[in-house]
Scaffold this motif. Structure first.
Motif, PDB file in Angstrom:
ATOM      1  N   UNK A  44       0.837  -1.200   0.000  1.00 21.83           N
ATOM      2  CA  UNK A  44       0.000   0.000   0.000  1.00 21.83           C
ATOM      3  C   UNK A  44       0.868   1.245   0.000  1.00 21.83           C
ATOM      4  N   UNK A  45       0.254   2.380  -0.285  1.00 24.53           N
ATOM      5  CA  UNK A  45       0.854   3.694  -0.095  1.00 24.53           C
ATOM      6  C   UNK A  45      -0.106   4.517   0.749  1.00 24.53           C
ATOM      7  N   UNK A  46       0.438   5.525   1.418  1.00 28.48           N
ATOM      8  CA  UNK A  46      -0.356   6.356   2.327  1.00 28.48           C
ATOM      9  C   UNK A  46      -0.122   7.827   2.012  1.00 28.48           C
ATOM     10  N   UNK A  47      -1.215   8.588   2.048  1.00 28.56           N
ATOM     11  CA  UNK A  47      -1.131  10.032   1.871  1.00 28.56           C
ATOM     12  C   UNK A  47      -2.035  10.681   2.913  1.00 28.56           C
ATOM     13  N   UNK A  48      -1.455  11.580   3.699  1.00 29.41           N
ATOM     14  CA  UNK A  48      -2.256  12.305   4.696  1.00 29.41           C
ATOM     15  C   UNK A  48      -1.755  13.733   4.808  1.00 29.41           C
ATOM     16  N   UNK A  49      -2.280  14.459   5.760  1.00 27.34           N
ATOM     17  CA  UNK A  49      -1.937  15.872   5.920  1.00 27.34           C
ATOM     18  C   UNK A  49      -0.472  16.121   6.222  1.00 27.34           C
ATOM     19  N   UNK A  50       0.240  15.124   6.738  1.00 28.98           N
ATOM     20  CA  UNK A  50       1.654  15.312   7.047  1.00 28.98           C
ATOM     21  C   UNK A  50       2.555  14.997   5.856  1.00 28.98           C
ATOM     22  N   UNK A  51       1.968  14.513   4.760  1.00 31.68           N
ATOM     23  CA  UNK A  51       2.751  14.227   3.552  1.00 31.68           C
ATOM     24  C   UNK A  51       3.159  15.547   2.916  1.00 31.68           C
ATOM     25  N   UNK A  52       4.447  15.684   2.658  1.00 30.03           N
ATOM     26  CA  UNK A  52       4.948  16.931   2.079  1.00 30.03           C
ATOM     27  C   UNK A  52       4.374  17.117   0.673  1.00 30.03           C
ATOM     28  N   UNK A  53       4.027  18.358   0.346  1.00 29.57           N
ATOM     29  CA  UNK A  53       3.415  18.613  -0.969  1.00 29.57           C
ATOM     30  C   UNK A  53       4.223  18.049  -2.136  1.00 29.57           C
TER      31      UNK A  53
END
Length: 82
Positions: A44-53
């Motif tokens: 899997x991969x994860x993307x959330x608010x802490x992921x750098x733009x």
């Protein structure tokens, strides 16, 4: 409960060659999902608010270009504070 239902659904989808997006509002739930996916050896991969733009596009391209990655888990608030 809900994770048992998710387990059944993901097993079926994975066996049929599907890939999934799983959205949640809370990043704590992403942590739980991450543990769950690791337990079942899903890639899997994860993307959330802490992921750098600058990493967001890279993560999306990784998922789109790699059929081996089964799940994309992300926060619905990943565009802002999440």
């Amino acid at each position: 409960g809900k994770l048992q239902a998710l387990d059944t659904l993901l097993r079926k989808l994975h066996a049929e060659g599907h890939r999934v997006l799983i959205f949640t509002q809370m990043t704590k739930m992403l942590d739980v999902l991450e543990d769950f996916l690791n337990l079942h050896a899903y890639r899997y991969v994860r993307l959330d608010g802490s992921t750098k733009p600058e990493q967001r596009q890279v993560i999306m391209q990784r998922f789109n270009n790699s059929p081996k990655i089964f799940a994309f888990i992300l926060s619905t608030r990943s565009g802002g504070v999440g």
